[in-house]
Scaffold this motif. Structure first.
Motif, mmCIF file in Angstrom:
data_model
loop_
_atom_site.group_PDB
_atom_site.id
_atom_site.type_symbol
_atom_site.label_atom_id
_atom_site.label_comp_id
_atom_site.label_asym_id
_atom_site.label_seq_id
_atom_site.Cartn_x
_atom_site.Cartn_y
_atom_site.Cartn_z
ATOM 1 N N PHE A 154 1.876 -2.108 -22.527
ATOM 2 C CA PHE A 154 1.869 -3.551 -22.651
ATOM 3 C C PHE A 154 2.928 -4.110 -21.726
ATOM 4 O O PHE A 154 4.042 -3.626 -21.693
ATOM 5 C CB PHE A 154 2.149 -3.976 -24.099
ATOM 6 C CG PHE A 154 1.081 -3.534 -25.037
ATOM 7 C CD1 PHE A 154 1.068 -2.250 -25.531
ATOM 8 C CD2 PHE A 154 0.070 -4.390 -25.409
ATOM 9 C CE1 PHE A 154 0.079 -1.827 -26.386
ATOM 10 C CE2 PHE A 154 -0.931 -3.985 -26.266
ATOM 11 C CZ PHE A 154 -0.926 -2.694 -26.758
ATOM 12 N N TYR A 155 2.567 -5.146 -20.978
ATOM 13 C CA TYR A 155 3.480 -5.684 -19.987
ATOM 14 C C TYR A 155 4.709 -6.302 -20.626
ATOM 15 O O TYR A 155 4.624 -7.019 -21.589
ATOM 16 C CB TYR A 155 2.766 -6.738 -19.133
ATOM 17 C CG TYR A 155 3.709 -7.498 -18.261
ATOM 18 C CD1 TYR A 155 3.972 -8.843 -18.491
ATOM 19 C CD2 TYR A 155 4.374 -6.870 -17.230
ATOM 20 C CE1 TYR A 155 4.846 -9.546 -17.693
ATOM 21 C CE2 TYR A 155 5.253 -7.566 -16.425
ATOM 22 C CZ TYR A 155 5.486 -8.896 -16.663
ATOM 23 O OH TYR A 155 6.361 -9.573 -15.876
ATOM 24 N N GLU A 208 -11.255 1.249 -12.810
ATOM 25 C CA GLU A 208 -11.715 -0.005 -13.405
ATOM 26 C C GLU A 208 -10.533 -0.796 -13.940
ATOM 27 O O GLU A 208 -9.766 -0.291 -14.766
ATOM 28 C CB GLU A 208 -12.725 0.277 -14.515
ATOM 29 C CG GLU A 208 -14.033 0.859 -14.011
ATOM 30 C CD GLU A 208 -15.100 0.913 -15.088
ATOM 31 O OE1 GLU A 208 -14.789 0.612 -16.264
ATOM 32 O OE2 GLU A 208 -16.253 1.244 -14.746
ATOM 33 N N MET A 209 -10.420 -2.041 -13.480
ATOM 34 C CA MET A 209 -9.299 -2.895 -13.862
ATOM 35 C C MET A 209 -9.852 -4.218 -14.382
ATOM 36 O O MET A 209 -10.303 -5.060 -13.608
ATOM 37 C CB MET A 209 -8.386 -3.130 -12.657
ATOM 38 C CG MET A 209 -7.762 -1.866 -12.106
ATOM 39 S SD MET A 209 -6.839 -2.141 -10.547
ATOM 40 C CE MET A 209 -8.218 -2.372 -9.397
ATOM 41 N N HIS A 210 -9.822 -4.390 -15.688
ATOM 42 C CA HIS A 210 -10.275 -5.633 -16.304
ATOM 43 C C HIS A 210 -9.108 -6.607 -16.422
ATOM 44 O O HIS A 210 -7.948 -6.209 -16.564
ATOM 45 C CB HIS A 210 -10.856 -5.356 -17.689
ATOM 46 C CG HIS A 210 -12.119 -4.563 -17.654
ATOM 47 N ND1 HIS A 210 -13.362 -5.130 -17.511
ATOM 48 C CD2 HIS A 210 -12.339 -3.221 -17.726
ATOM 49 C CE1 HIS A 210 -14.290 -4.190 -17.517
ATOM 50 N NE2 HIS A 210 -13.702 -3.021 -17.645
ATOM 51 N N GLY A 238 6.446 -7.964 -11.506
ATOM 52 C CA GLY A 238 7.608 -7.183 -11.136
ATOM 53 C C GLY A 238 7.204 -6.163 -10.085
ATOM 54 O O GLY A 238 6.567 -6.481 -9.087
ATOM 55 N N GLN A 239 7.524 -4.899 -10.315
ATOM 56 C CA GLN A 239 7.243 -3.848 -9.345
ATOM 57 C C GLN A 239 5.921 -3.137 -9.596
ATOM 58 O O GLN A 239 5.525 -2.276 -8.803
ATOM 59 C CB GLN A 239 8.382 -2.825 -9.367
ATOM 60 C CG GLN A 239 9.732 -3.389 -8.982
ATOM 61 C CD GLN A 239 9.734 -3.980 -7.588
ATOM 62 O OE1 GLN A 239 9.282 -3.355 -6.641
ATOM 63 N NE2 GLN A 239 10.261 -5.189 -7.455
ATOM 64 N N LEU A 240 5.246 -3.470 -10.676
ATOM 65 C CA LEU A 240 4.008 -2.776 -11.037
ATOM 66 C C LEU A 240 2.829 -3.736 -11.148
ATOM 67 O O LEU A 240 2.992 -4.901 -11.495
ATOM 68 C CB LEU A 240 4.185 -2.028 -12.365
ATOM 69 C CG LEU A 240 5.281 -0.963 -12.425
ATOM 70 C CD1 LEU A 240 5.320 -0.325 -13.812
ATOM 71 C CD2 LEU A 240 5.082 0.105 -11.353
ATOM 72 N N ILE A 241 1.643 -3.212 -10.852
ATOM 73 C CA ILE A 241 0.404 -3.953 -11.027
ATOM 74 C C ILE A 241 -0.023 -3.848 -12.482
ATOM 75 O O ILE A 241 -0.025 -2.765 -13.074
ATOM 76 C CB ILE A 241 -0.705 -3.371 -10.125
ATOM 77 C CG1 ILE A 241 -0.359 -3.591 -8.652
ATOM 78 C CG2 ILE A 241 -2.062 -3.982 -10.454
ATOM 79 C CD1 ILE A 241 -1.257 -2.832 -7.698
ATOM 80 N N GLU A 242 -0.419 -4.969 -13.067
ATOM 81 C CA GLU A 242 -0.830 -4.995 -14.470
ATOM 82 C C GLU A 242 -2.315 -5.307 -14.591
ATOM 83 O O GLU A 242 -2.833 -6.190 -13.910
ATOM 84 C CB GLU A 242 -0.033 -6.064 -15.231
ATOM 85 C CG GLU A 242 -0.442 -6.200 -16.692
ATOM 86 C CD GLU A 242 0.176 -7.409 -17.356
ATOM 87 O OE1 GLU A 242 -0.199 -7.708 -18.489
ATOM 88 O OE2 GLU A 242 1.022 -8.075 -16.710
ATOM 89 N N VAL A 279 -2.958 -2.672 -22.075
ATOM 90 C CA VAL A 279 -2.504 -3.005 -20.728
ATOM 91 C C VAL A 279 -2.053 -1.734 -20.028
ATOM 92 O O VAL A 279 -1.443 -0.862 -20.637
ATOM 93 C CB VAL A 279 -1.343 -4.021 -20.778
ATOM 94 C CG1 VAL A 279 -0.811 -4.309 -19.394
ATOM 95 C CG2 VAL A 279 -1.818 -5.305 -21.423
ATOM 96 N N HIS A 280 -2.372 -1.652 -18.741
ATOM 97 C CA HIS A 280 -2.009 -0.482 -17.946
ATOM 98 C C HIS A 280 -1.315 -0.930 -16.666
ATOM 99 O O HIS A 280 -1.417 -2.085 -16.258
ATOM 100 C CB HIS A 280 -3.260 0.331 -17.621
ATOM 101 C CG HIS A 280 -4.017 0.757 -18.824
ATOM 102 N ND1 HIS A 280 -3.739 1.905 -19.522
ATOM 103 C CD2 HIS A 280 -5.036 0.157 -19.481
ATOM 104 C CE1 HIS A 280 -4.558 2.016 -20.552
ATOM 105 N NE2 HIS A 280 -5.352 0.964 -20.547
ATOM 106 N N TYR A 281 -0.629 0.015 -16.029
ATOM 107 C CA TYR A 281 0.128 -0.287 -14.831
ATOM 108 C C TYR A 281 -0.215 0.662 -13.688
ATOM 109 O O TYR A 281 -0.497 1.844 -13.902
ATOM 110 C CB TYR A 281 1.635 -0.159 -15.080
ATOM 111 C CG TYR A 281 2.200 -1.074 -16.128
ATOM 112 C CD1 TYR A 281 2.339 -2.429 -15.883
ATOM 113 C CD2 TYR A 281 2.629 -0.571 -17.350
ATOM 114 C CE1 TYR A 281 2.884 -3.272 -16.844
ATOM 115 C CE2 TYR A 281 3.173 -1.411 -18.311
ATOM 116 C CZ TYR A 281 3.300 -2.755 -18.047
ATOM 117 O OH TYR A 281 3.834 -3.581 -18.991
ATOM 118 N N LEU A 282 -0.159 0.137 -12.465
ATOM 119 C CA LEU A 282 -0.217 0.937 -11.247
ATOM 120 C C LEU A 282 1.030 0.643 -10.424
ATOM 121 O O LEU A 282 1.550 -0.474 -10.450
ATOM 122 C CB LEU A 282 -1.443 0.588 -10.403
ATOM 123 C CG LEU A 282 -2.831 0.773 -11.018
ATOM 124 C CD1 LEU A 282 -3.894 0.252 -10.058
ATOM 125 C CD2 LEU A 282 -3.095 2.223 -11.357
#
Length: 283
Positions: free
Chosen positions: A8-9, A245-247, A254-258, A269-272
């Motif tokens: 979770f972000y 897959e990114m919904h 910040g520094q990560l894609i949510e 929620v996931h991060y890249l």
């Protein structure tokens, strides 16, 4: 050890909140390194080095305390509720009947309360009201009213959304080197001299940030309402770094894609990271 987790972000002070397999929350850094163990029932977001968290359920809901970036308790707010996290040195606290602002020591900075408040401080201004749900007016960092006019929640929301959009656009303008264009229903990218850098071959594209961009490489036969769906990350040469897959894609936080694992902000929620790789909490 890798923990099976839903993320979770909660980026702030370089920390991102995650939920471990025990159902409790902790915080990791941008590399997935766990900095604060998952031992909280609920958590907020870090701001100004502090975050509200709870380990205990009480009659009003949860017993909240504020911790620092090492997970150490700084102060508690008794049976009250954290209306906001810290920003610009203050957090708004509520008893559900009254609202006030505390400093980083947990002290009511202005020695006064209001019947309502909307959000925290932004550019030195916060909004409060002497009645519930309406007639908000701005105060400064001395707790002084600075405008006789009153505004609604919607007006505050729209004004702050526009302010944040201006800031975001400036950041994106500095970081974007490529400009999206559409040809025959497919999207590609040009440079600022109008030269094609990436041929149009995507069904949907976002904007480049930090040298990467989310795109849609597979045609969707069915679109979920309010689901910004993308399924790959590319670099500035158009090379696919990760097909995933990114919904409800939200881009860099910040520094990560949510992004979320399912439509309508479902699936956790996931991060890249900046290389398009999944970031998973590790000890």
């Amino acid at each position: 050890m890798i923990l099976a987790s839903y993320l979770f972000y909660g980026q702030g002070n370089g920390l991102y909140k995650f939920q471990s397999e025990n159902g409790k929350y902790g915080f990791m850094d941008e590399n997935g390194k766990i900095k604060i163990k998952a031992e909280y029932l609920r958590v907020g977001d870090f701001g100004d080095g502090l975050c509200y968290v709870s380990k205990e359920v009480i009659k009003k809901g949860y017993k909240w305390i504020f911790i620092d970036t090492l997970g150490k308790k700084v102060f508690d707010i008794q049976d009250n509720f954290p209306q906001t996290g810290f920003n610009e040195g203050f957090a708004q606290i509520s008893s559900f009947e009254e609202h006030w602002f505390v400093n980083k020591k947990g002290i009511n900075e202005f020695g006064k309360t209001w019947k309502d408040g909307y959000g925290g401080f932004n550019n030195g201004i916060a909004f409060v009201s002497d009645v519930k749900f309406s007639d908000f007016y701005p105060i400064n960092k001395k707790g002084e009213r600075i405008d006789p006019k009153t505004v609604s929640r919607i007006e505050i929301y729209n004004s702050r959304k526009n302010d944040n959009s201006d800031i975001k656009d400036e950041i994106e303008l500095r970081s974007n080197k490529l400009i999206a264009f559409q040809e025959n229903d497919l999207w590609g990218f040009k440079d600022d001299l109008n030269n094609i850098v990436i041929e149009p071959k995507f069904y949907l594209v976002d904007k480049f940030q930090n040298g990467v961009c989310a795109v849609r490489i597979n045609k969707q036969e069915f679109e979920f309402a309010n689901d910004y769906f993308l399924d790959a990350i590319i670099d500035e040469k158009g090379v696919i770094l990760n097909e995933i897959e990114m919904h409800c894609y939200l881009g860099f936080q910040g520094q990560l894609i949510e992004f979320y694992g399912a439509p309508h902000f479902g699936g956790g929620v996931h991060y890249l990271n900046k290389h398009g790789q999944l970031v998973t909490p590790i000890e």
